[in-house]
Design a protein around this motif. Structure first.
Motif, PDB file in Angstrom:
ATOM      1  N   VAL A 214      28.297  -2.947  18.943  1.00 44.30           N
ATOM      2  CA  VAL A 214      28.936  -3.724  19.859  1.00 44.30           C
ATOM      3  C   VAL A 214      30.028  -2.832  20.828  1.00 44.30           C
ATOM      4  CG1 VAL A 214      30.425  -5.704  20.325  1.00 44.30           C
ATOM      5  CG2 VAL A 214      28.521  -5.708  18.577  1.00 44.30           C
ATOM      6  N   LEU A 215      30.850  -2.125  20.354  1.00 41.26           N
ATOM      7  CA  LEU A 215      31.762  -1.469  21.235  1.00 41.26           C
ATOM      8  C   LEU A 215      31.018  -0.717  22.136  1.00 41.26           C
ATOM      9  CD1 LEU A 215      34.913  -0.472  21.645  1.00 41.26           C
ATOM     10  CD2 LEU A 215      34.397   1.301  20.000  1.00 41.26           C
ATOM     11  N   VAL A 216      30.111   0.127  22.015  1.00 37.10           N
ATOM     12  CA  VAL A 216      29.437   1.084  22.481  1.00 37.10           C
ATOM     13  C   VAL A 216      28.711   0.118  23.765  1.00 37.10           C
ATOM     14  CG1 VAL A 216      27.739   2.866  22.971  1.00 37.10           C
ATOM     15  CG2 VAL A 216      29.213   2.897  21.046  1.00 37.10           C
ATOM     16  N   VAL A 217      28.023  -0.845  23.365  1.00 39.31           N
ATOM     17  CA  VAL A 217      27.375  -1.639  24.338  1.00 39.31           C
ATOM     18  C   VAL A 217      28.488  -2.177  25.338  1.00 39.31           C
ATOM     19  CG1 VAL A 217      25.934  -3.663  24.656  1.00 39.31           C
ATOM     20  CG2 VAL A 217      25.415  -2.004  23.035  1.00 39.31           C
ATOM     21  N   GLN A 218      29.291  -2.846  24.940  1.00 43.52           N
ATOM     22  CA  GLN A 218      30.472  -3.515  25.686  1.00 43.52           C
ATOM     23  C   GLN A 218      31.060  -2.319  26.807  1.00 43.52           C
ATOM     24  OE1 GLN A 218      30.768  -6.746  26.209  1.00 43.52           O
ATOM     25  NE2 GLN A 218      29.065  -6.803  24.642  1.00 43.52           N
ATOM     26  N   SER A 234      20.053  -5.430  24.872  1.00 40.65           N
ATOM     27  CA  SER A 234      20.039  -6.137  25.948  1.00 40.65           C
ATOM     28  C   SER A 234      20.599  -7.596  25.623  1.00 40.65           C
ATOM     29  CB  SER A 234      18.521  -6.304  26.333  1.00 40.65           C
ATOM     30  OG  SER A 234      17.975  -5.312  26.807  1.00 40.65           O
ATOM     31  N   PHE A 235      20.360  -7.954  24.307  1.00 44.42           N
ATOM     32  CA  PHE A 235      20.925  -9.166  23.708  1.00 44.42           C
ATOM     33  C   PHE A 235      22.606  -9.122  23.779  1.00 44.42           C
ATOM     34  CE2 PHE A 235      22.641 -11.425  19.920  1.00 44.42           C
ATOM     35  CZ  PHE A 235      22.180 -12.682  20.515  1.00 44.42           C
ATOM     36  N   LEU A 236      22.945  -7.988  23.260  1.00 38.62           N
ATOM     37  CA  LEU A 236      24.381  -7.991  23.232  1.00 38.62           C
ATOM     38  C   LEU A 236      25.069  -8.108  24.417  1.00 38.62           C
ATOM     39  CD1 LEU A 236      24.776  -5.272  20.429  1.00 38.62           C
ATOM     40  CD2 LEU A 236      25.613  -7.765  20.343  1.00 38.62           C
ATOM     41  N   ALA A 241      25.483 -13.763  22.988  1.00 33.30           N
ATOM     42  CA  ALA A 241      25.811 -12.899  21.792  1.00 33.30           C
ATOM     43  C   ALA A 241      26.868 -13.064  21.275  1.00 33.30           C
ATOM     44  CB  ALA A 241      25.737 -11.422  22.208  1.00 33.30           C
ATOM     45  N   TRP A 242      28.000 -13.590  21.741  1.00 36.81           N
ATOM     46  CA  TRP A 242      29.324 -13.641  21.018  1.00 36.81           C
ATOM     47  C   TRP A 242      29.253 -15.094  20.208  1.00 36.81           C
ATOM     48  CZ3 TRP A 242      32.236  -9.981  21.151  1.00 36.81           C
ATOM     49  CH2 TRP A 242      32.177  -9.063  22.318  1.00 36.81           C
ATOM     50  N   GLY A 243      28.284 -16.006  20.559  1.00 36.64           N
ATOM     51  CA  GLY A 243      28.302 -17.154  19.731  1.00 36.64           C
ATOM     52  C   GLY A 243      27.587 -16.459  18.388  1.00 36.64           C
TER      53      GLY A 243
END
Length: 270
Positions: A214-218, A234-236, A241-243
């Protein structure tokens, strides 16, 4: 519950290890910021981001597993648990108080050290992105929360601090140190079409790996994970995705809490 929280908070801030951990974080993070002071700006997923993330990933889970497991194992060993069993204290309130007290103390220690390191970096001339800072901070706080919950669950199954230490180090070594080679070895034994589904199942079972992705994607580095994670990346990147991540936190925490409460109730009955 509030008395348990206050007791854990007071005990944590009185321990010398908390202040040693604070000094450790200030020293290490400040040194990393000083090394990158000539960089135009720290933004996105860079070598510095990977270094700090890996540092957090190696140190935070180990300390939190030990702190969480010792919070219960210490009372099991010195007989305080038997005294608490004589009071009308629900097991869930006991666990919530333990988690809240430990999380408050550990978050306060990390926040102070992280803030001091950022101040030193800014004074030395480092240019820091707000999104970059917030992403690393939330990553660290999430690690603290998840591994405190796991640590409390481990503490519910041991009788002494030595057992808690041994089990904590073993879990940390498996989830953090040998997780990638172990995963590769297991996936090498299954048919190719099953690799992608098993990767996702394994990802959900290890919160450290999920938080790292999650960190790397953000921070815009999702391409490093390869084709197997394209759908997940793609989903993250979507707001929905946060929900789902919030639901994952709730389910993961609830499962470990139920498991811990069941074990403590069995001990209380004995």
């Amino acid at each position: 519950m509030w008395n348990i929280w206050y007791s854990e908070w007071r005990m944590a801030i009185r321990q010398r290890s908390s202040y040693m951990l604070l000094l450790l974080w200030v020293s290490v993070l400040s040194l990393l910021f000083l090394l990158e002071r000539n960089t135009p700006a720290l933004i996105g997923y860079t070598n510095m981001t990977g270094t700090i993330a890996n540092l957090l990933l190696y140190i935070v889970p180990l300390f939190m597993l030990i702190s969480g497991s010792f919070a219960i194992a210490n009372e099991m060993e010195n007989g305080q648990w038997r005294l608490l069993c004589t009071y009308p204290l629900p097991t869930t309130s006991y666990l919530i108080g333990k988690l809240a007290g430990q999380f408050t103390a550990q978050t306060a220690v990390f926040t102070l050290s992280f803030g001091a390191s950022l101040a030193i970096g800014l004074i030395s001339g480092s240019v820091l992105s707000v999104k970059w800072v917030l992403a690393l901070y939330i990553f660290a706080i999430s690690l603290i929360f998840f591994f405190l919950v796991i640590g409390l669950a481990l503490g519910a199954f041991v009788a002494t601090r030595w057992q808690a230490l041994t089990l904590s180090v073993g879990v940390w070594f498996f989830l953090i140190m040998i997780w990638p080679p172990a995963l590769i070895a297991v996936l090498g034994l299954v048919p190719y079409p099953m690799i992608a589904p098993l990767l996702k199942i394994a990802l959900l079972s290890n919160p450290a790996e999920l938080l790292r992705i999650v960190l790397v994607v953000q921070l815009g580095g999702g391409a490093v994970f390869g084709q197997s994670y394209d759908g997940l990346v793609s989903f993250l990147q979507k707001g929905a995705a946060w929900g789902i991540l919030g639901l994952y936190v709730f389910i993961y925490t609830s499962f470990l809490f139920i498991l811990s409460a069941w074990r403590l109730e069995r001990r209380k009955a004995q």
